[in-house]
Every structure is written in C-alpha cells, then in structure tokens.
Design an enzyme around this catalytic site. Structure first.
Site, PDB file in Angstrom:
ATOM      1  N   VAL A 108      -0.921   3.446   0.101  1.00 40.67           N
ATOM      2  CA  VAL A 108       0.459   3.847  -0.168  1.00 40.67           C
ATOM      3  C   VAL A 108       1.004   3.184  -1.424  1.00 40.67           C
ATOM      4  O   VAL A 108       1.843   3.761  -2.134  1.00 40.67           O
ATOM      5  CB  VAL A 108       1.360   3.570   1.062  1.00 40.67           C
ATOM      6  CG1 VAL A 108       1.582   2.070   1.269  1.00 40.67           C
ATOM      7  CG2 VAL A 108       2.687   4.307   0.937  1.00 40.67           C
ATOM      8  N   GLU A 166       4.748   4.502   8.906  1.00 40.56           N
ATOM      9  CA  GLU A 166       4.670   3.422   9.888  1.00 40.56           C
ATOM     10  C   GLU A 166       3.318   2.723   9.819  1.00 40.56           C
ATOM     11  O   GLU A 166       2.352   3.251   9.282  1.00 40.56           O
ATOM     12  CB  GLU A 166       4.903   3.956  11.302  1.00 40.56           C
ATOM     13  CG  GLU A 166       4.274   5.309  11.622  1.00 40.56           C
ATOM     14  CD  GLU A 166       2.767   5.372  11.510  1.00 40.56           C
ATOM     15  OE1 GLU A 166       2.091   4.389  11.907  1.00 40.56           O
ATOM     16  OE2 GLU A 166       2.242   6.381  11.036  1.00 40.56           O
ATOM     17  N   GLY A 308      -1.674   7.233   8.073  1.00 41.00           N
ATOM     18  CA  GLY A 308      -0.382   6.631   8.360  1.00 41.00           C
ATOM     19  C   GLY A 308       0.148   5.930   7.128  1.00 41.00           C
ATOM     20  O   GLY A 308      -0.131   6.346   6.002  1.00 41.00           O
ATOM     21  N   GLU A 309       0.931   4.890   7.327  1.00 40.97           N
ATOM     22  CA  GLU A 309       1.552   4.054   6.296  1.00 40.97           C
ATOM     23  C   GLU A 309       2.323   4.846   5.251  1.00 40.97           C
ATOM     24  O   GLU A 309       2.548   4.380   4.130  1.00 40.97           O
ATOM     25  CB  GLU A 309       0.522   3.130   5.623  1.00 40.97           C
ATOM     26  CG  GLU A 309      -0.541   3.778   4.772  1.00 40.97           C
ATOM     27  CD  GLU A 309      -1.593   2.802   4.240  1.00 40.97           C
ATOM     28  OE1 GLU A 309      -1.965   2.900   3.060  1.00 40.97           O
ATOM     29  OE2 GLU A 309      -2.049   1.940   5.033  1.00 40.97           O
ATOM     30  N   GLY A 310       2.762   6.052   5.592  1.00 38.25           N
ATOM     31  CA  GLY A 310       3.551   6.858   4.666  1.00 38.25           C
ATOM     32  C   GLY A 310       2.744   7.546   3.589  1.00 38.25           C
ATOM     33  O   GLY A 310       3.310   8.155   2.671  1.00 38.25           O
TER      34      GLY A 310
END
EC number: 2.4.2.21
Length: 342
Positions: A108, A166, A308-310
C-alpha cells in the site's frame, strides 16, 4: 485507537447520524451530466469513467469535481478469535505489518506513492484484542462506539476522497461472521481462506463462524449490535469513517472483503447509507462477490487481489483520478472548435 485514547462515544448517538446524512447533491450531479454531454467525445465513449466522475461530483457537491488531497486510511486491530487458530499467521503479525507500513515497506505504501495519496495508519489498541466472540460479544457497547468515533477522526477537513483498508489477523473470520449474521445463508457461504488456510483449518474456521452466529443471532437487536458482537476494532473504525465521510461529503472507495463487511453494517441499517461509496476491487476471497451483490455494489476492478491493507482501493483510486481528470480537463466542443453531432 492507542491504549490511552481519550475518544469516547455512545452507540445510540452514532446510530442517530443515519437520520442526518446528507443526500446526493442533485444540482452537482445534473451539472456534471450536462458538462459530460459537451465534452469532445461521442456520448458514453468513456464508459464507466463518465459515471465515476459524476459520482465524485455528486458527493463532493461540486462541478467539476477535484481530487487534490486523497487519503488512504488503514485501520489495524487484533481479534481474540484468532487464538482459535483460524488464520495461517499469528496475531503478532498485525503489529509487525503496522511497523512495515510505517517504514514504507508494504504494497500500500508503493500504491499510495504511485497515486500521490496520503497514507495514514491507525493502530487500534493492538495490545488489547477483542474478546473471542465464540464466548461472548467481541466488544462492549462503549468499546464499539469508541472505535467508530476513532474512525471518524480519519475524515479531516480538506480530504476530498477517502480510501479505506484494514489490517488484522483474524478479521476475515470476523467479516464472515458479520456477513452471515446480516445476510443469512450458511457459514460456509461466507467463509473463505483469508490468509490462505486450507483443510482442517478451513473447517475449523467455518465451524467458528457458525458457532458465533448461532450464539449471537437470537439476541442481536440491529446491525450495530452485530458489529459489537462479531466485529473488531478496525472494522468498527471503518464503519465510523464511512459515516463521517458522508457527513463531510467525502466520496469513499472501499477495499476488499473485510472492509466491505464493515460497510455492510451501515447498509443493513439504511440501504442508502453507502450511496457515497464504491467498492474498489473484487477480492479473490470467494464470498466478496456475494457480499457486493447483497449490498448492490459493482466492484471497479477484478485483479484477483486479496491482500487487504487498502491495496485494492488504492489501485482503484488511480482509475477514479483518471475519470475526474478527463471530466474536468477535457475541452468542450465549443472550446475546441470541434463540430458536435447534428
């Protein structure tokens, strides 16, 4: 939410925000449509880029829309249910990945740099995981409300689009339990491999989701109560950020399965609560497609991502910025001296 965070809130107060949410700015929408029809291209030639530009204008309340200060907000929290062995990774990985975000070493970070977006990472009391929701509610009402209020703080003045993501070992189990409780079906319909679990671990994960929903569903009062019982600090924060973005007229790009599950809490409370949101990408987590269909969202991209992690939201941001650039920067037929169709 650090361990000594002073943020406090009442869940009923947060529920009340649903009744005062701004509606779509119809004047901005109509102006965007009118401008789109005058740009130097055949009508509809840019496909979904046109509807994306209109969406940004509608929820920013201005035409032409602008994306000058995008923010990617990643909320990190730990889940007590992870101690059941439902993930391929230990709970310590959450804090380790937060450190990686802060050091600039995660995917990210690179995607934010590529799309000129500000990255903010919010630690949600990592030393105090939620309770194991197979034994009781994951959070008290105060804990859930406080996490939601903390998420609202991500929507600062001047932010003109918000990408949400998240990080939290065990949160795909929490997301599956939420989706199952909110939309019915069977536990296996909503439970996927997450970090890559298979075999007996996958069977355990499905069993845990089934047990949790069976335990809590009879006592659930609404979707906010479902969040309190089956969610996590980071998922509550995402729901809070979505609400605050609506109040502040900030369009939102959601990431994958866990992020969409958090957003679904608001959808179940009000089907229009996510009108200012798009789903950035279709996760490879099998249940994400089902969940997007349940809330009436068509993901923007389908790249087989499940990080995940945006990350998916950050990739989608580049597409949305392109849509806004075309809408705002293209010349009209009159400006360019190009003949329009008869």
């Amino acid at each position: 939410m650090s361990d000594d965070a002073p943020v406090k809130a009442d869940l009923d107060e947060i529920r009340g925000l649903l009744s005062v949410m701004p509606k779509a700015d119809e004047a901005a929408r109509d102006a965007a449509r009118a401008r789109e029809g005058q740009l130097t291209k055949p009508p509809g030639a840019l496909g979904r880029l046109e509807t994306l530009a209109e969406w940004v204008a509608t929820w920013q309340g201005r035409t032409p829309p602008r994306i000058e200060r995008p923010r990617v907000a990643v909320f990190a929290g730990n889940h007590g249910v992870a101690y059941k062995g439902v993930s391929a990774y230990p709970i310590a990985v959450t804090a380790q990945m937060v450190a990686n975000f802060q050091a600039g070493g995660a995917a990210v970070n690179q995607l934010c740099a590529a799309n000129d977006a500000e990255l903010r990472v919010y630690e949600m009391a990592l030393d105090h995981p939620t309770a194991d929701f197979t034994d009781g509610p994951a959070m008290t009402e105060e804990e859930c409300a406080t996490a939601m209020a903390y998420g609202m703080m991500a929507v600062e003045e001047g932010i003109d689009i918000l990408c949400l993501g998240e990080m939290g070992i065990g949160n795909s189990t929490s997301a599956a339990a939420l989706a199952h409780a909110l939309f019915g079906g069977k536990a296996q319909d909503w439970t996927g491999p997450g970090t890559g679990v298979t075999g007996s671990t996958m069977e355990l994960k499905i069993q845990v989701v089934d047990e949790a929903v069976t335990r809590h569903l009879p006592e659930m009062t609404d979707s906010f109560d479902a969040l309190r019982r089956l969610g996590g600090h980071e998922l509550a924060a995402i729901a809070g950020a979505i609400l605050a973005a609506r109040v502040g007229r900030v369009p939102v790009i959601l990431d994958g399965y866990a992020c969409t599950a958090a957003a679904s809490i608001l959808y179940r409370a009000d089907p229009h609560a996510l009108d200012h949101c798009i789903v950035g990408h279709l996760s490879a987590e099998p249940s994400h497609r089902r969940l997007c269909e349940a809330i009436g969202k068509q993901p923007l991209l389908d790249f087989g991502m499940r990080l995940g992690e945006g990350s998916g939201a950050a990739v989608a941001l580049g597409i949305v910025k392109s849509a806004v650039a075309c809408h705002s920067g293209m010349a009209t037929f009159a400006e360019a001296g190009v003949s329009d169709k008869d």
